[in-house]
Scaffold this motif. Structure first.
Motif, mmCIF file in Angstrom:
data_model
loop_
_atom_site.group_PDB
_atom_site.id
_atom_site.type_symbol
_atom_site.label_atom_id
_atom_site.label_comp_id
_atom_site.label_asym_id
_atom_site.label_seq_id
_atom_site.Cartn_x
_atom_site.Cartn_y
_atom_site.Cartn_z
ATOM 1 N N ASP A 14 20.575 18.300 30.316
ATOM 2 C CA ASP A 14 21.451 19.406 30.687
ATOM 3 C C ASP A 14 21.133 19.908 32.084
ATOM 4 O O ASP A 14 19.979 19.865 32.525
ATOM 5 C CB ASP A 14 21.271 20.577 29.709
ATOM 6 N N TRP A 15 22.157 20.404 32.737
ATOM 7 C CA TRP A 15 21.978 21.181 33.969
ATOM 8 C C TRP A 15 22.388 22.623 33.661
ATOM 9 O O TRP A 15 23.445 22.870 33.078
ATOM 10 C CB TRP A 15 22.832 20.652 35.110
ATOM 11 N N TYR A 16 21.522 23.550 34.065
ATOM 12 C CA TYR A 16 21.781 24.979 33.927
ATOM 13 C C TYR A 16 21.722 25.624 35.306
ATOM 14 O O TYR A 16 21.156 25.070 36.253
ATOM 15 C CB TYR A 16 20.706 25.649 33.054
ATOM 16 N N ARG A 17 22.269 26.826 35.385
ATOM 17 C CA ARG A 17 22.107 27.634 36.586
ATOM 18 C C ARG A 17 21.901 29.081 36.174
ATOM 19 O O ARG A 17 22.317 29.510 35.095
ATOM 20 C CB ARG A 17 23.296 27.494 37.536
ATOM 21 N N VAL A 49 33.275 24.511 36.273
ATOM 22 C CA VAL A 49 32.903 23.455 37.223
ATOM 23 C C VAL A 49 33.652 22.157 36.968
ATOM 24 O O VAL A 49 33.523 21.204 37.753
ATOM 25 C CB VAL A 49 31.384 23.189 37.204
ATOM 26 N N LYS A 50 34.423 22.106 35.902
ATOM 27 C CA LYS A 50 35.122 20.875 35.539
ATOM 28 C C LYS A 50 36.038 20.425 36.682
ATOM 29 O O LYS A 50 36.762 21.230 37.269
ATOM 30 C CB LYS A 50 35.930 21.112 34.264
ATOM 31 N N GLY A 51 35.954 19.151 37.004
ATOM 32 C CA GLY A 51 36.754 18.604 38.093
ATOM 33 C C GLY A 51 36.095 18.693 39.457
ATOM 34 O O GLY A 51 36.565 18.075 40.416
ATOM 35 N N ARG A 52 35.009 19.466 39.550
ATOM 36 C CA ARG A 52 34.300 19.610 40.829
ATOM 37 C C ARG A 52 32.886 19.029 40.764
ATOM 38 O O ARG A 52 32.381 18.537 41.770
ATOM 39 C CB ARG A 52 34.209 21.091 41.227
ATOM 40 N N GLU A 112 30.713 31.512 44.139
ATOM 41 C CA GLU A 112 30.249 31.832 42.783
ATOM 42 C C GLU A 112 29.390 30.729 42.173
ATOM 43 O O GLU A 112 28.830 30.910 41.082
ATOM 44 C CB GLU A 112 31.430 32.148 41.860
ATOM 45 N N ASP A 113 29.247 29.599 42.860
ATOM 46 C CA ASP A 113 28.326 28.556 42.410
ATOM 47 C C ASP A 113 26.897 28.833 42.858
ATOM 48 O O ASP A 113 25.968 28.118 42.473
ATOM 49 C CB ASP A 113 28.751 27.180 42.951
ATOM 50 N N VAL A 120 20.710 26.911 45.248
ATOM 51 C CA VAL A 120 21.965 26.552 45.902
ATOM 52 C C VAL A 120 22.640 27.840 46.355
ATOM 53 O O VAL A 120 22.858 28.748 45.548
ATOM 54 C CB VAL A 120 22.895 25.780 44.945
ATOM 55 N N THR A 121 22.938 27.905 47.634
ATOM 56 C CA THR A 121 23.615 29.078 48.193
ATOM 57 C C THR A 121 24.886 28.603 48.893
ATOM 58 O O THR A 121 24.816 27.766 49.798
ATOM 59 C CB THR A 121 22.715 29.824 49.180
ATOM 60 N N VAL A 122 26.000 29.151 48.446
ATOM 61 C CA VAL A 122 27.288 28.795 49.037
ATOM 62 C C VAL A 122 27.804 30.017 49.787
ATOM 63 O O VAL A 122 28.160 31.031 49.181
ATOM 64 C CB VAL A 122 28.296 28.354 47.967
ATOM 65 N N SER A 123 27.810 29.900 51.091
ATOM 66 C CA SER A 123 28.177 31.049 51.914
ATOM 67 C C SER A 123 28.616 30.577 53.290
ATOM 68 O O SER A 123 28.102 29.592 53.808
ATOM 69 C CB SER A 123 26.987 32.003 52.048
ATOM 70 N N SER A 124 29.542 31.335 53.863
ATOM 71 C CA SER A 124 29.957 31.029 55.236
ATOM 72 C C SER A 124 29.159 31.872 56.227
ATOM 73 O O SER A 124 29.369 31.764 57.436
ATOM 74 C CB SER A 124 31.455 31.289 55.391
#
Length: 112
Positions: free
Chosen positions: A34-37, A62-65, A87-88, A108-112
């Protein structure tokens, strides 16, 4: 048992990352992985799973990505993350199903 996650980092929205989790001290092939966050103050969220038979399931968010794969020869499970969203952002962990074995996680940081 040791689980070592890697591959996290800072990425812009829409970008991609590939996480790895290398396992040792366990018989990798007999476990679904499993992967968790998790974010601070929040419950750990199941992102997806790959079974011993290579069947994958994913959270709706997350489905499809995201795509999970495994290489039994390398005792490693992967999480390919595409079209990332803010939000990921979280610490990502791998976990052999039905165990309490955890690694240190990878941020994991998603930011501009």
């Amino acid at each position: 048992v040791q689980l070592v996650e890697s591959g996290g980092g800072l990425v812009q929205p829409g970008g991609s990352l590939r996480l790895s989790c290398k396992a040792s001290g366990m018989i990798f092939t007999i476990y679904d992985m499993d992967w968790y966050r998790q974010n601070p103050g929040k419950q750990r969220e199941l992102v997806g799973r790959i079974t011993t038979g290579f069947t994958t399931t994913y959270a709706e968010s997350v489905k499809g990505r995201f795509t999970i794969s495994r290489d039994n020869a390398k005792n490693t499970v992967y999480l390919q993350m595409n079209r990332l969203k803010p939000e990921d952002t979280a610490v990502y962990y791998c976990n052999p199903r039905y165990t309490e074995w955890w690694g240190q996680g990878t941020q994991v940081t998603v930011s501009s």
